[in-house]
Write a protein that holds these residues in place. Structure first.
Motif, PDB file in Angstrom:
ATOM      1  N   VAL A   1      36.386  31.615  37.704  1.00 17.48           N
ATOM      2  CA  VAL A   1      35.801  31.937  39.001  1.00 17.48           C
ATOM      3  C   VAL A   1      36.874  32.641  39.824  1.00 17.48           C
ATOM      4  CG1 VAL A   1      34.710  31.019  41.074  1.00 17.48           C
ATOM      5  CG2 VAL A   1      34.313  29.911  38.849  1.00 17.48           C
ATOM      6  N   LEU A   2      36.750  33.924  39.999  1.00  9.55           N
ATOM      7  CA  LEU A   2      37.802  34.694  40.657  1.00  9.55           C
ATOM      8  C   LEU A   2      37.953  34.292  42.115  1.00  9.55           C
ATOM      9  CD1 LEU A   2      37.126  38.155  39.000  1.00  9.55           C
ATOM     10  CD2 LEU A   2      39.009  36.575  38.525  1.00  9.55           C
ATOM     11  N   ASP A   3      39.197  34.292  42.587  1.00 10.09           N
ATOM     12  CA  ASP A   3      39.530  33.820  43.940  1.00 10.09           C
ATOM     13  C   ASP A   3      39.142  34.791  45.039  1.00 10.09           C
ATOM     14  OD1 ASP A   3      40.691  31.543  42.857  1.00 10.09           O
ATOM     15  OD2 ASP A   3      42.724  32.373  42.899  1.00 10.09           O
ATOM     16  N   GLN A   4      38.724  35.993  44.682  1.00 11.27           N
ATOM     17  CA  GLN A   4      38.440  37.042  45.671  1.00 11.27           C
ATOM     18  C   GLN A   4      39.699  37.452  46.434  1.00 11.27           C
ATOM     19  OE1 GLN A   4      34.989  38.166  45.880  1.00 11.27           O
ATOM     20  NE2 GLN A   4      34.912  36.901  44.053  1.00 11.27           N
ATOM     21  N   THR A   5      40.858  37.396  45.757  1.00 14.95           N
ATOM     22  CA  THR A   5      42.116  37.816  46.363  1.00 14.95           C
ATOM     23  C   THR A   5      42.074  39.324  46.593  1.00 14.95           C
ATOM     24  OG1 THR A   5      43.275  36.089  45.129  1.00 14.95           O
ATOM     25  CG2 THR A   5      44.619  37.850  46.098  1.00 14.95           C
TER      26      THR A   5
ATOM     27  N   HIS B   1      38.708  43.012  44.339  1.00  8.40           N
ATOM     28  CA  HIS B   1      39.635  41.893  44.370  1.00  8.40           C
ATOM     29  C   HIS B   1      40.406  41.825  43.057  1.00  8.40           C
ATOM     30  CE1 HIS B   1      35.519  40.314  43.442  1.00  8.40           C
ATOM     31  NE2 HIS B   1      36.145  39.814  42.390  1.00  8.40           N
ATOM     32  N   LYS B   2      41.496  41.097  43.089  1.00  5.53           N
ATOM     33  CA  LYS B   2      42.384  41.027  41.932  1.00  5.53           C
ATOM     34  C   LYS B   2      41.756  40.174  40.829  1.00  5.53           C
ATOM     35  CE  LYS B   2      46.818  40.501  43.033  1.00  5.53           C
ATOM     36  NZ  LYS B   2      48.033  40.012  43.769  1.00  5.53           N
TER      37      LYS B   2
ATOM     38  N   GLN C   1      33.255  42.024  40.630  1.00  7.54           N
ATOM     39  CA  GLN C   1      32.464  40.958  40.012  1.00  7.54           C
ATOM     40  C   GLN C   1      33.000  39.566  40.372  1.00  7.54           C
ATOM     41  OE1 GLN C   1      29.670  42.033  39.063  1.00  7.54           O
ATOM     42  NE2 GLN C   1      29.671  42.355  36.855  1.00  7.54           N
ATOM     43  N   PRO C   2      32.141  38.531  40.318  1.00  3.25           N
ATOM     44  CA  PRO C   2      32.570  37.187  40.727  1.00  3.25           C
ATOM     45  C   PRO C   2      33.373  36.430  39.681  1.00  3.25           C
ATOM     46  CG  PRO C   2      30.264  37.144  40.103  1.00  3.25           C
ATOM     47  CD  PRO C   2      30.684  38.586  40.068  1.00  3.25           C
ATOM     48  N   GLY C   3      33.258  36.828  38.401  1.00  2.83           N
ATOM     49  CA  GLY C   3      33.934  36.076  37.346  1.00  2.83           C
ATOM     50  C   GLY C   3      34.537  36.980  36.298  1.00  2.83           C
ATOM     51  N   VAL C   4      35.334  36.364  35.426  1.00  9.16           N
ATOM     52  CA  VAL C   4      35.876  37.081  34.269  1.00  9.16           C
ATOM     53  C   VAL C   4      35.848  36.144  33.075  1.00  9.16           C
ATOM     54  CG1 VAL C   4      38.288  36.473  34.821  1.00  9.16           C
ATOM     55  CG2 VAL C   4      37.796  38.406  33.311  1.00  9.16           C
TER      56      VAL C   4
ATOM     57  N   ALA D   1      34.913  41.427  33.132  1.00 14.97           N
ATOM     58  CA  ALA D   1      34.446  41.136  34.490  1.00 14.97           C
ATOM     59  C   ALA D   1      32.925  41.088  34.485  1.00 14.97           C
ATOM     60  CB  ALA D   1      34.944  42.215  35.443  1.00 14.97           C
ATOM     61  N   GLN D   2      32.360  39.980  35.001  1.00 12.86           N
ATOM     62  CA  GLN D   2      30.915  39.793  34.905  1.00 12.86           C
ATOM     63  C   GLN D   2      30.453  38.642  35.786  1.00 12.86           C
ATOM     64  OE1 GLN D   2      31.301  38.962  30.596  1.00 12.86           O
ATOM     65  NE2 GLN D   2      30.470  36.930  30.997  1.00 12.86           N
ATOM     66  N   ASN D   3      29.150  38.370  35.742  1.00 17.15           N
ATOM     67  CA  ASN D   3      28.610  37.189  36.393  1.00 17.15           C
ATOM     68  C   ASN D   3      28.876  35.978  35.497  1.00 17.15           C
ATOM     69  OD1 ASN D   3      27.121  35.458  38.081  1.00 17.15           O
ATOM     70  ND2 ASN D   3      25.620  37.045  38.512  1.00 17.15           N
TER      71      ASN D   3
END
Length: 371
Positions: free
Chosen positions: A254-258, A283-284, A303-306, A336-338
């Protein structure tokens, strides 16, 4: 603006001719893409000594791509990742998808997946735009889905992937690009000593069939903690159920949205007018590095996840480029994906694409080398 050349890449078993397009910038980077599966066949980047290194796993011949079941370099969809039991609920309707991984659905299925489709390619402003019309019922999915994927290459060695999709009926849309990387070169063997940082403090744990159980947990204290640079192989065989079930890494983070903008400025990114990227909207995702070549790969996305995959099921059955044996853990993917199986978990970002609405996403991989 990247220079684009093209050449014949052979004929499919049905006689359809396939073309390989090569994008080349003035900084020593080349990206080769075919219209079969919108697949990335090679990525040539300079190492610390200026030598060109091909960091993408792939094949030299079209016959191997037809036989490939690892999705090497392909655009995957209509759903990237897994859906439990092939059960797709949309509102009050339920659709049945092909179960091509045991009891579950993976990457659009073996019949309807986009990795085996011939895309229409168009050169546009130094980029390569590939389009495909996915008809309703393909793979079991509802609604026609018109897709466009654009590959661009900047003078700063930014490999930019831009997605667009539009449906004429309610459906799901979750596409990704599934290149397997090896920053020491595609034929160099295992990637276990290559280093990785993923900008995520949480992940979605799975059951023993790699289906998320609905929880979102902290990576802290687990082998999935890549918040700081670590060798991929450091804890890959740890006695942890998540690792045992996957045979290594095959997990959604779950990417941090950095925000990406500050780092992008430090790296001088987003400055190529012929290949514009708005890093304020990204985001990173990750930072990978290989000591032997000095090659860094920075990744950013909307995307929100990887899905980080350590090549656990590469089996070496098909010979790769130059006869390379792609055996387990000789490449890694950062897709990178949902979130996988999001349609069954209301607490995950939902992937429903409504009729007449448009979906957009972008992922950027940037290559640099120590000097």
């Amino acid at each position: 603006m990247a220079k684009i050349t093209k050449k014949a890449f052979g004929e499919l078993s049905n006689g359809r001719r396939i073309t390989l397009y090569t994008l080349e910038n003035g900084s020593g980077m080349q990206l080769s893409v075919m219209d079969y599966g919108a697949r990335v066949q090679s990525i040539l980047v300079p190492d610390r000594e200026g030598k060109s290194i091909d960091v993408a796993l792939g094949y030299e011949d079209l016959k191997s791509y037809e036989a490939d079941d690892k999705y090497l370099g392909a655009i995957v969809g209509r759903w990237a990742g897994r859906i439990a039991f092939g059960d797709l609920p949309i509102e009050d309707e339920k659709y049945v998808l092909e179960c091509n991984e045991g009891r579950n659905h993976l990457h659009g299925g073996s019949l309807g997946g986009y990795d085996k489709k011939v895309w229409t390619a168009e050169e546009k402003d130094g980029a390569l735009r590939l389009t495909y019309m996915s008809p309703a019922g393909e793979g079991g999915y509802p609604g026609d889905l018109k897709i466009a994927v654009t590959y661009a290459l900047s003078e700063k060695n930014e490999f930019v992937i831009s997605y667009e999709a539009e449906a004429n009926g309610d459906t799901v849309c979750n596409l990704t690009q599934n290149t397997h990387f090896n920053l020491e070169g595609f034929s160099s063997g295992p990637v276990l000593d290559q280093k990785l940082c993923i900008f995520a403090e949480k992940y979605t744990p799975t059951d023993n069939e790699m289906i998320p159980d609905g929880r979102i947990l902290l990576v802290e204290g687990t082998p999935l903690d890549f918040r700081e640079m670590k060798e991929i192989g450091e804890r890959i065989d740890a006695p942890f159920s998540q690792m045992r079930w996957a045979g290594g890494y095959d997990h959604n983070f779950v990417l941090d949205q950095t925000p990406a903008e500050e780092e992008a400025k430090e790296l001088g990114l987003g400055e190529d007018a012929s290949c514009p990227v708005d890093y304020a909207k990204l985001h990173k995702l990750a930072h990978a590095y290989a000591d032997r070549t000095g090659i860094h790969m920075y990744a950013y996305t909307t995307q929100p996840g990887v899905q980080f995959y350590s090549g656990n099921h590469l089996d070496g059955v098909l010979a790769g480029k130059a006869g390379a044996a792609f055996t387990p853990r000789t490449g890694f993917a950062l897709d990178a994906q949902n979130f996988p199986d999001a349609v069954h978990h209301a607490n995950f970002p939902q992937p429903i694409l409504r009729s007449g609405k448009k979906w957009h996403a972008q992922t950027v991989y940037v290559f640099r080398a120590d000097r």
